[in-house]
Design a protein around this motif. Structure first.
Motif, PDB file in Angstrom:
ATOM      1  N   ILE A  63      -5.855   8.196   3.730  1.00 23.01           N
ATOM      2  CA  ILE A  63      -4.499   6.930   3.833  1.00 23.01           C
ATOM      3  C   ILE A  63      -6.043   6.084   3.795  1.00 23.01           C
ATOM      4  CG2 ILE A  63      -3.908   5.049   4.909  1.00 23.01           C
ATOM      5  CD1 ILE A  63      -1.395   6.632   4.817  1.00 23.01           C
ATOM      6  N   LYS A  64      -7.063   6.058   4.695  1.00 22.29           N
ATOM      7  CA  LYS A  64      -8.583   5.401   4.863  1.00 22.29           C
ATOM      8  C   LYS A  64      -9.348   5.287   3.784  1.00 22.29           C
ATOM      9  CE  LYS A  64      -8.660   5.461   9.953  1.00 22.29           C
ATOM     10  NZ  LYS A  64      -8.974   6.313  10.644  1.00 22.29           N
ATOM     11  N   GLU A  65      -9.686   6.374   3.254  1.00 23.94           N
ATOM     12  CA  GLU A  65     -10.407   6.644   2.251  1.00 23.94           C
ATOM     13  C   GLU A  65     -10.070   5.585   1.058  1.00 23.94           C
ATOM     14  OE1 GLU A  65     -11.312  10.645   0.325  1.00 23.94           O
ATOM     15  OE2 GLU A  65     -12.883  10.584   2.720  1.00 23.94           O
ATOM     16  N   ARG A  66      -8.129   6.501   0.563  1.00 20.27           N
ATOM     17  CA  ARG A  66      -8.161   5.260  -0.419  1.00 20.27           C
ATOM     18  C   ARG A  66      -7.766   3.904  -0.519  1.00 20.27           C
ATOM     19  NH1 ARG A  66      -1.658   7.015  -2.367  1.00 20.27           N
ATOM     20  NH2 ARG A  66      -1.850   5.545  -4.438  1.00 20.27           N
ATOM     21  N   THR A  67      -7.303   3.351   0.234  1.00 22.20           N
ATOM     22  CA  THR A  67      -7.129   1.589   0.870  1.00 22.20           C
ATOM     23  C   THR A  67      -8.579   1.220   1.075  1.00 22.20           C
ATOM     24  OG1 THR A  67      -5.889   2.679   2.447  1.00 22.20           O
ATOM     25  CG2 THR A  67      -6.607   0.108   2.687  1.00 22.20           C
ATOM     26  N   ALA A  68      -9.981   2.130   1.159  1.00 21.32           N
ATOM     27  CA  ALA A  68     -11.144   1.377   1.490  1.00 21.32           C
ATOM     28  C   ALA A  68     -11.765   1.458  -0.387  1.00 21.32           C
ATOM     29  CB  ALA A  68     -12.278   2.172   1.828  1.00 21.32           C
ATOM     30  N   LEU A 106       0.696  -0.966  -0.084  1.00 21.97           N
ATOM     31  CA  LEU A 106      -0.455  -0.038  -0.035  1.00 21.97           C
ATOM     32  C   LEU A 106       0.587   0.855  -0.103  1.00 21.97           C
ATOM     33  CD1 LEU A 106      -2.859  -0.731   2.703  1.00 21.97           C
ATOM     34  CD2 LEU A 106      -2.803  -1.197   0.019  1.00 21.97           C
ATOM     35  N   ALA A 107       0.704   2.624  -0.366  1.00 19.64           N
ATOM     36  CA  ALA A 107       1.287   3.926  -0.401  1.00 19.64           C
ATOM     37  C   ALA A 107       1.545   3.667   1.241  1.00 19.64           C
ATOM     38  CB  ALA A 107      -0.254   4.820  -1.078  1.00 19.64           C
ATOM     39  N   GLY A 108       2.908   4.331   1.364  1.00 23.01           N
ATOM     40  CA  GLY A 108       3.762   4.801   2.380  1.00 23.01           C
ATOM     41  C   GLY A 108       4.588   3.522   2.720  1.00 23.01           C
ATOM     42  N   THR A 109       4.584   2.259   2.580  1.00 25.08           N
ATOM     43  CA  THR A 109       5.061   1.024   2.687  1.00 25.08           C
ATOM     44  C   THR A 109       7.047   1.306   2.381  1.00 25.08           C
ATOM     45  OG1 THR A 109       4.560  -0.235   0.461  1.00 25.08           O
ATOM     46  CG2 THR A 109       3.301  -0.221   3.640  1.00 25.08           C
ATOM     47  N   GLY A 110       7.161   1.622   1.295  1.00 20.02           N
ATOM     48  CA  GLY A 110       8.285   1.391   0.607  1.00 20.02           C
ATOM     49  C   GLY A 110       8.461   0.921  -0.478  1.00 20.02           C
ATOM     50  N   THR A 111       7.316   1.200  -1.063  1.00 18.03           N
ATOM     51  CA  THR A 111       8.219  -0.462  -1.850  1.00 18.03           C
ATOM     52  C   THR A 111       8.418   0.666  -3.520  1.00 18.03           C
ATOM     53  OG1 THR A 111       5.755   0.562  -3.985  1.00 18.03           O
ATOM     54  CG2 THR A 111       5.419  -1.607  -2.182  1.00 18.03           C
ATOM     55  N   GLU A 148      -9.199   1.270  -3.223  1.00 22.10           N
ATOM     56  CA  GLU A 148      -8.727   0.879  -3.719  1.00 22.10           C
ATOM     57  C   GLU A 148      -9.196  -0.908  -3.982  1.00 22.10           C
ATOM     58  OE1 GLU A 148      -4.096   1.591  -3.130  1.00 22.10           O
ATOM     59  OE2 GLU A 148      -4.264   3.161  -4.072  1.00 22.10           O
ATOM     60  N   ARG A 149      -9.623  -0.907  -2.554  1.00 25.81           N
ATOM     61  CA  ARG A 149      -9.909  -2.177  -1.904  1.00 25.81           C
ATOM     62  C   ARG A 149     -11.100  -2.853  -2.559  1.00 25.81           C
ATOM     63  NH1 ARG A 149      -9.449  -2.247   2.965  1.00 25.81           N
ATOM     64  NH2 ARG A 149      -7.325  -3.063   3.425  1.00 25.81           N
ATOM     65  N   LYS A 150     -11.879  -1.932  -3.085  1.00 25.35           N
ATOM     66  CA  LYS A 150     -13.027  -1.855  -3.346  1.00 25.35           C
ATOM     67  C   LYS A 150     -13.083  -2.200  -5.257  1.00 25.35           C
ATOM     68  CE  LYS A 150     -17.475   0.273  -4.498  1.00 25.35           C
ATOM     69  NZ  LYS A 150     -18.761   1.502  -4.686  1.00 25.35           N
ATOM     70  N   ARG A 151     -11.890  -1.365  -5.644  1.00 26.50           N
ATOM     71  CA  ARG A 151     -11.973  -1.361  -7.104  1.00 26.50           C
ATOM     72  C   ARG A 151     -11.101  -2.627  -7.554  1.00 26.50           C
ATOM     73  NH1 ARG A 151      -8.259   2.229  -7.521  1.00 26.50           N
ATOM     74  NH2 ARG A 151      -7.794   1.834  -9.601  1.00 26.50           N
ATOM     75  N   ILE A 185       2.258   4.625  10.505  1.00 27.49           N
ATOM     76  CA  ILE A 185       3.647   5.133   9.630  1.00 27.49           C
ATOM     77  C   ILE A 185       4.007   5.348   7.727  1.00 27.49           C
ATOM     78  CG2 ILE A 185       5.703   3.666   9.490  1.00 27.49           C
ATOM     79  CD1 ILE A 185       5.952   4.660  12.365  1.00 27.49           C
ATOM     80  N   ARG A 186       3.156   4.848   7.030  1.00 22.42           N
ATOM     81  CA  ARG A 186       2.642   5.088   6.283  1.00 22.42           C
ATOM     82  C   ARG A 186       2.206   6.600   5.776  1.00 22.42           C
ATOM     83  NH1 ARG A 186      -2.068   2.038   4.479  1.00 22.42           N
ATOM     84  NH2 ARG A 186      -1.779   3.190   3.149  1.00 22.42           N
ATOM     85  N   ALA A 187       1.730   7.404   6.726  1.00 24.80           N
ATOM     86  CA  ALA A 187       0.884   8.719   6.772  1.00 24.80           C
ATOM     87  C   ALA A 187       1.673   8.862   7.149  1.00 24.80           C
ATOM     88  CB  ALA A 187      -0.300   9.034   7.957  1.00 24.80           C
ATOM     89  N   GLU A 188       2.385   9.252   7.908  1.00 22.02           N
ATOM     90  CA  GLU A 188       4.342  10.011   8.547  1.00 22.02           C
ATOM     91  C   GLU A 188       4.888   9.860   7.044  1.00 22.02           C
ATOM     92  OE1 GLU A 188       6.320   8.064  11.594  1.00 22.02           O
ATOM     93  OE2 GLU A 188       3.907   8.680  12.830  1.00 22.02           O
ATOM     94  N   ARG A 189       5.213   9.143   6.552  1.00 27.85           N
ATOM     95  CA  ARG A 189       5.956   9.028   5.498  1.00 27.85           C
ATOM     96  C   ARG A 189       4.758   9.628   3.959  1.00 27.85           C
ATOM     97  NH1 ARG A 189       7.503   2.122   5.701  1.00 27.85           N
ATOM     98  NH2 ARG A 189       8.429   2.389   6.687  1.00 27.85           N
ATOM     99  N   ILE A 190       4.320   9.828   3.925  1.00 29.75           N
ATOM    100  CA  ILE A 190       3.869   9.908   2.845  1.00 29.75           C
ATOM    101  C   ILE A 190       3.080  11.433   2.920  1.00 29.75           C
ATOM    102  CG2 ILE A 190       1.059  10.475   1.448  1.00 29.75           C
ATOM    103  CD1 ILE A 190       1.190   7.316   2.514  1.00 29.75           C
ATOM    104  N   SER A 191       3.458  12.035   4.426  1.00 33.76           N
ATOM    105  CA  SER A 191       2.871  13.363   4.932  1.00 33.76           C
ATOM    106  C   SER A 191       4.447  14.225   4.862  1.00 33.76           C
ATOM    107  CB  SER A 191       3.297  13.659   6.373  1.00 33.76           C
ATOM    108  OG  SER A 191       2.937  14.965   6.903  1.00 33.76           O
TER     109      SER A 191
END
Length: 171
Positions: A122-127, A8-13, A129-132, A102-108
């Protein structure tokens, strides 16, 4: 050797893929790179193409097919993208994860946004993406069974994450 790195976003991929590419001396592509390439092919700006893609499931499907095609034509490649492991026939599949804070801190930090704004996004985007992913591809993003290794990047920098992946590949 074909490798996928998802998360997910902010994990460092993206950073891990770049470091791994440098260490192994093999190229990498990201879903974002392919998306930008598709925007150019459609004679659109990235923003225009993003808006176009929002209501067009065929763009998501074309992006995934293109990543798989590029990987199938390569001898050595690192493919970075949330769900690349579902479409790319890879020798190694890695999933990076980190707690939401942690993801939020990195993206921020990366996007120069307030922490509160990013936490909400993050909450909105993850939800979303999960749905899409479920609607478009019948993929449960929480099903990690196809990955060879899952790394919690909470306490690891990009270099350490790449080193963990390298050790896994070499062993």
């Amino acid at each position: 050797m074909i490798i996928t790195i998802g998360g997910l976003a902010g994990t460092g991929t993206s950073t891990a893929a770049q470091k791994l590419s440098e260490e192994l001396g093999i190229p990498y592509i990201s879903a974002g790179d392919v998306f930008r390439q598709m925007a150019v092919e459609h004679n659109m700006t990235l923003l225009e193409f993003s808006e176009f893609a929002e209501g067009n499931d065929e763009i998501d499907k074309a992006l995934d097919k293109r990543q798989a095609k590029i990987a199938n034509e390569a001898d050595d490649l690192i493919v970075e993208g949330r769900i690349s492991a579902f479409f790319v026939d890879a020798d190694y599949k890695f999933w990076l994860m980190a707690p939401d804070n942690i993801r939020a801190e990195r993206i921020s930090y990366r996007e120069d946004k307030s922490l509160e704004t990013v936490q909400h996004e993050i909450k909105e985007r993850t939800a979303s993406e999960r749905k899409r992913y479920m609607e478009i591809h019948d993929i449960d993003i929480d099903d990690l069974s196809q990955y060879d290794l899952i790394i919690n990047t909470k306490t690891f920098d990009a270099e350490s994450t790449a080193n963990i992946i390298l050790k896994c590949i070499k062993n």
